[in-house]
Design an enzyme around this catalytic site. Structure first.
Site, PDB file in Angstrom:
ATOM      1  N   TRP A 171      40.677   1.189 -66.189  1.00  8.71           N
ATOM      2  CA  TRP A 171      40.597  -0.167 -65.643  1.00  8.71           C
ATOM      3  C   TRP A 171      41.018  -0.128 -64.164  1.00  8.71           C
ATOM      4  O   TRP A 171      42.013   0.506 -63.799  1.00  8.71           O
ATOM      5  CB  TRP A 171      41.522  -1.113 -66.435  1.00  8.71           C
ATOM      6  N   ASP A 337      37.831 -18.041 -65.130  1.00  8.11           N
ATOM      7  CA  ASP A 337      38.693 -18.388 -66.267  1.00  8.11           C
ATOM      8  C   ASP A 337      39.557 -19.634 -65.971  1.00  8.11           C
ATOM      9  O   ASP A 337      39.917 -19.882 -64.823  1.00  8.11           O
ATOM     10  CB  ASP A 337      39.617 -17.181 -66.497  1.00  8.11           C
ATOM     11  N   ARG A 413      45.973  -8.635 -74.537  1.00 12.68           N
ATOM     12  CA  ARG A 413      45.879  -9.820 -73.678  1.00 12.68           C
ATOM     13  C   ARG A 413      45.932 -11.092 -74.526  1.00 12.68           C
ATOM     14  O   ARG A 413      45.189 -12.039 -74.286  1.00 12.68           O
ATOM     15  CB  ARG A 413      44.606  -9.780 -72.830  1.00 12.68           C
ATOM     16  N   LYS A 446      29.072 -15.923 -66.060  1.00 14.28           N
ATOM     17  CA  LYS A 446      29.766 -14.633 -65.994  1.00 14.28           C
ATOM     18  C   LYS A 446      30.286 -14.377 -67.399  1.00 14.28           C
ATOM     19  O   LYS A 446      31.182 -15.076 -67.867  1.00 14.28           O
ATOM     20  CB  LYS A 446      30.906 -14.698 -64.984  1.00 14.28           C
ATOM     21  N   TRP A 447      29.705 -13.401 -68.078  1.00 14.40           N
ATOM     22  CA  TRP A 447      30.004 -13.136 -69.484  1.00 14.40           C
ATOM     23  C   TRP A 447      31.002 -11.986 -69.542  1.00 14.40           C
ATOM     24  O   TRP A 447      30.660 -10.843 -69.312  1.00 14.40           O
ATOM     25  CB  TRP A 447      28.711 -12.773 -70.213  1.00 14.40           C
ATOM     26  N   ASP A 448      32.246 -12.330 -69.860  1.00 18.23           N
ATOM     27  CA  ASP A 448      33.338 -11.359 -69.819  1.00 18.23           C
ATOM     28  C   ASP A 448      33.642 -10.849 -71.227  1.00 18.23           C
ATOM     29  O   ASP A 448      33.261 -11.467 -72.238  1.00 18.23           O
ATOM     30  CB  ASP A 448      34.573 -12.068 -69.218  1.00 18.23           C
ATOM     31  N   MET A 449      34.368  -9.752 -71.315  1.00 23.31           N
ATOM     32  CA  MET A 449      34.768  -9.150 -72.603  1.00 23.31           C
ATOM     33  C   MET A 449      35.984  -8.292 -72.297  1.00 23.31           C
ATOM     34  O   MET A 449      35.849  -7.193 -71.793  1.00 23.31           O
ATOM     35  CB  MET A 449      33.601  -8.298 -73.091  1.00 23.31           C
ATOM     36  N   ASP A 511      37.658  -4.745 -61.408  1.00 24.52           N
ATOM     37  CA  ASP A 511      38.617  -5.772 -60.989  1.00 24.52           C
ATOM     38  C   ASP A 511      39.328  -5.363 -59.712  1.00 24.52           C
ATOM     39  O   ASP A 511      39.947  -6.201 -59.046  1.00 24.52           O
ATOM     40  CB  ASP A 511      39.665  -5.990 -62.086  1.00 24.52           C
TER      41      ASP A 511
HETATM   42  C1  DGJ Z   1      38.532 -10.062 -66.226  1.00 22.73           C
HETATM   43  C2  DGJ Z   1      37.504 -10.090 -65.145  1.00 22.73           C
HETATM   44  O1  DGJ Z   1      37.135  -8.790 -64.782  1.00 22.73           O
HETATM   45  C3  DGJ Z   1      38.043 -10.884 -63.967  1.00 22.73           C
HETATM   46  O2  DGJ Z   1      37.127 -10.885 -62.920  1.00 22.73           O
HETATM   47  C4  DGJ Z   1      38.338 -12.277 -64.431  1.00 22.73           C
HETATM   48  O3  DGJ Z   1      37.154 -12.912 -64.793  1.00 22.73           O
HETATM   49  C5  DGJ Z   1      39.319 -12.266 -65.569  1.00 22.73           C
HETATM   50  N1  DGJ Z   1      38.856 -11.416 -66.630  1.00 22.73           N
HETATM   51  C6  DGJ Z   1      39.548 -13.646 -66.106  1.00 22.73           C
HETATM   52  O4  DGJ Z   1      40.303 -13.674 -67.222  1.00 22.73           O
END
Ligand code: DGJ
Length: 690
Positions: A171, A337, A413, A446-449, A511
């Site tokens: 990460w 978020d 998290r 923006k589809w996060d995981m 990130d």
């Molecule tokens: C992880 C993403 O990589 C960030 O850019 C951001 O969207 C955060 N999650 C939000 O919780």
């Protein structure tokens, strides 16, 4: 094109500059006679006459490591890409060839087990020099356990040496290039996390150890899958090398019931000459032509609020940022978020996809309207595969998460993963997002995981089903809302692969927004993936992750190497910074077609004092060069930076200075950009052919 010589049981799959030659031997095994430069059918047929003598090797099959479909059984002791367990416990597969289907650029070779009613199809599809390969398994007998079904096994020719290139990471430090001599035995790259992963990415390149950025033959493959995967680079003591890749990881297996079929994802293979640079450009071209859904579009300059506001999201605060972003020339404003449910911190709200009633008492409408009024598109962050235990969704459906009886539910998290392989969860997911998009004028998701699987066990239904449902929901949403564009994110670059890129429009690379670290991350990213999908934000200085202070121009120039985006706390920027940022955004818009649709040449890799990357328009009429000097050593003169792929007879005018350069001189001696005297100096040079 695909040529078949039935007399010799030979197939020649040829792209513009490469050929793949397959021969079915007497035991119906598909032997790879050639993968390399393009051959005519006649040249390919001549390979049959000059097969090297096998020699006397009483304890091993001398042909092991030369077949493009390797099933367990017989004298195969190496890595088998296809492994099954029949209901009676038999593990050997004895495949006989049953026929072929062939079109101009597609070939299907079909096999069946000698005894059990299991059929195996090998599908090949040519896109230029890229060969896409996948398997289809069809079972008409008693249930069969599929232990391994690699989409492809690529067979390399005998080389003088073997070097493996891949990316490793973590990460905040994704896609670091790693080159090493390929050891004997099996080198396994894998993700067991349910997602593509930050640690490894499902592609590999092999050369003979002498290839450079500009010269040498490179054999590469890439898997189109966004869940767990395994790529095995095998080097036998006999110097036979294979790359075998597929979805799933040990010990996950797949139960194939009577009448069922299993279709594997695609693994693409590519032979190129011209070094790692040419290999990367061929992969970029492939994605722009055959993978990305809207490759022809120019991606807008994006603003994302995450680093500016974290979870402290408010209507007024977002509008202030949007107004500032619009003045800078931003075209797409994305609220990250913190806009929904009880999500005022990371321990609550995931799963409750309605606007937080305190923060947005009138819904998202007023914010979206204002963003649109400002002339920007509106984007919204979601993390739909997840749930916080502190959420209405979890309280209503605690059984919807991945879990196993008698095991704890490991939180990461503060969140758990929804089990998308359950039909009711998949239905809920589609309905929820469909409604969100239908009720709000959203242009971009923006589809996060943000977390990997735990407690999933060897339950194949779940590992594969999760990704299949993810793909299905993305496909259905795109069909229902064709104007919506999607960014794939997984705590930064944890879900970047050819499978997700078939369904999304860009990815969040990392990130880590520190411009210096980014140079390495972007260098590794570009080995396989094009700048057209590489999200890159300019954020504040000192950087929130590394504490490093880097000048605004350098931060912008680094981000211009991909999809320029802004992610800083703009309300804290000085007027001088905002004005300069607006100029830099305008600069980017001038070179954007070259970066996003042109051809990329990595002129100088990061790591040294100076690094540089060049983008060339497909018609060669314009080129843009980004140059970075990380640190200056006293008395050390910057070298010239020779450019690539220009017309030596043409002249090129620098759009900033008006200076005219000869193509031949730029190719031989290069540019001597005027960089500011100190550390973190950078420049953008834009040249137009006269
Ligand atoms: C992880 C993403 O990589 C960030 O850019 C951001 O969207 C955060 N999650 C939000 O919780």
């Amino acid at each position: 094109m695909i040529h078949h010589d039935s007399e010799h049981r030979l197939w020649v799959l040829s792209g513009p500059s490469s050929s793949y030659v397959l021969h079915l031997d007497d035991a119906d095994r598909p032997r790879v006679l050639h993968w390399g430069p393009r051959f005519t059918p006649e040249q390919a047929a001549s390979l049959l006459l000059r097969l090297p003598p096998l020699g006397f090797r009483p304890v091993e099959d001398p042909l092991e490591g030369s077949f493009d479909l390797v099933a367990t059984g017989g004298l195969c002791y190496g890595n088998a890409g296809l492994q099954v367990r029949f209901a009676d416990g038999t593990r050997d597969l004895e495949l006989v060839y049953t026929g072929q289907r062939r079109a101009d650029r597609e070939l299907v070779l079909t096999y069946a087990d000698r005894h059990y009613p299991l059929a195996v199809e090998c599908h090949y599809r040519l896109h230029g020099d890229v060969i896409e390969r996948h398997l289809v398994l069809r079972n008409e007998g008693e249930p069969v356990t599929v232990v391994r079904a690699d989409s492809a096994t690529w067979v390399l020719p005998r080389l003088n040496g073997y070097r493996l290139s891949s990316v490793r990471g973590q990460w905040g430090a994704e896609t670091r290039v790693h080159r090493t001599e390929l050891p004997y035995g099996e080198t396994v790259m894998t993700s067991r996390r349910g997602v593509t992963s930050h640690q490894a990415n499902p592609w590999a390149m092999v050369d003979d150890g002498t290839a450079g950025e500009e010269h040498g033959a490179v054999y590469s493959c890439a898997l189109a899958w966004s869940g767990s995967w395994r790529l095995t680079a095998q080097r036998l003591p006999t110097e036979r090398v294979t790359l075998s890749a597929g979805f799933g990881h040990d010990p996950v297996t797949w139960e194939l019931g009577t009448g069922e079929e299993l279709v594997t994802p695609v693994c693409a293979g590519l032979y190129t000459e011209g070094g790692f640079g040419a290999a990367s450009r061929a992969w970029h071209d492939h994605q722009l032509r055959h993978v990305l859904p809207h490759a022809g579009e120019l991606r807008p300059v994006l603003y994302n609020s995450w680093e500016a506001t974290g979870f402290d999201v408010s209507l007024d605060g977002q509008i202030r940022l949007a107004e500032s972003a619009a003045r800078m020339g931003v075209e797409l404003f994305v609220v990250d978020d913190g806009w929904f449910g009880a999500r005022t911190h990371d321990a609550a709200g995931l799963g409750d996809w309605y606007p937080n009633p305190r923060r947005f008492p009138d819904g998202l409408g007023p914010l979206i309207d204002r963003v649109h009024e400002l002339g920007m598109l509106f984007g919204l962050w979601v993390e739909p595969e997840m749930v916080n235990p502190d959420s209405d969704l979890y309280r209503a459906h605690p059984d919807w998460v991945i879990h196993r009886p008698h095991r704890r539910r490991t939180e990461h998290r503060n969140q758990l993963v929804l089990d998308l392989s359950r039909p009711e969860v998949g239905d809920w997911l589609f309905r929820t997002l469909d409604e969100l998009l239908a009720k709000n004028a959203i242009d971009f998701l923006k589809w996060d995981m943000n977390r990997p699987f735990t407690e999933a066990g060897p339950d194949e239904r779940l590992w594969l089903g999760h990704v299949q449902t993810l793909y299905d929901v993305l496909d259905r949403l795109r069909a229902a809302h064709p104007h919506v564009r999607i960014e794939s994110c997984s705590s930064g670059g944890g879900r970047v692969d050819l499978g997700i890129l078939r369904r999304t429009d860009q990815v969040w690379t990392s990130d880590n927004t520190d411009a210096l670290d980014r140079l390495d991350i972007q260098h590794g990213f570009s080995q396989l993936y094009p700048a057209r999908v590489m999200g890159a934000w300019v954020t504040d200085s000192p950087n929130p992750y590394t504490g490093r202070e880097i000048p605004l121009d350098f931060r912008f120039h680094v981000a211009m190497a991909g999809l320029l985006s802004i992610g800083g706390a703009l309300t804290e920027w000085s007027q001088a910074e905002l004005d300069r940022a607006a100029e830099l955004v305008a600069d980017y818009k001038r070179i954007r077609p070259l970066v996003q649709h042109g051809r990329q040449h990595r002129l100088l890799p990061p790591g040294g004092e100076l690094s540089a990357v060049q983008y060339l328009a497909s018609d060669g009429a314009e080129t843009a060069v980004l140059v970075f000097r990380r640190a200056r050593r006293f008395g050390h003169a910057d070298p010239g930076i020779p450019l690539r792929a220009l017309d030596p007879r043409a002249r090129y005018r620098d759009t900033a200075t008006g200076e005219v350069h000869h193509g031949a001189v730029l190719l031989a001696h290069g540019l001597f950009p005027e960089l500011a005297p100190g550390d973190y100096a950078s420049a953008l040079i834009h040249l137009i052919r006269e």
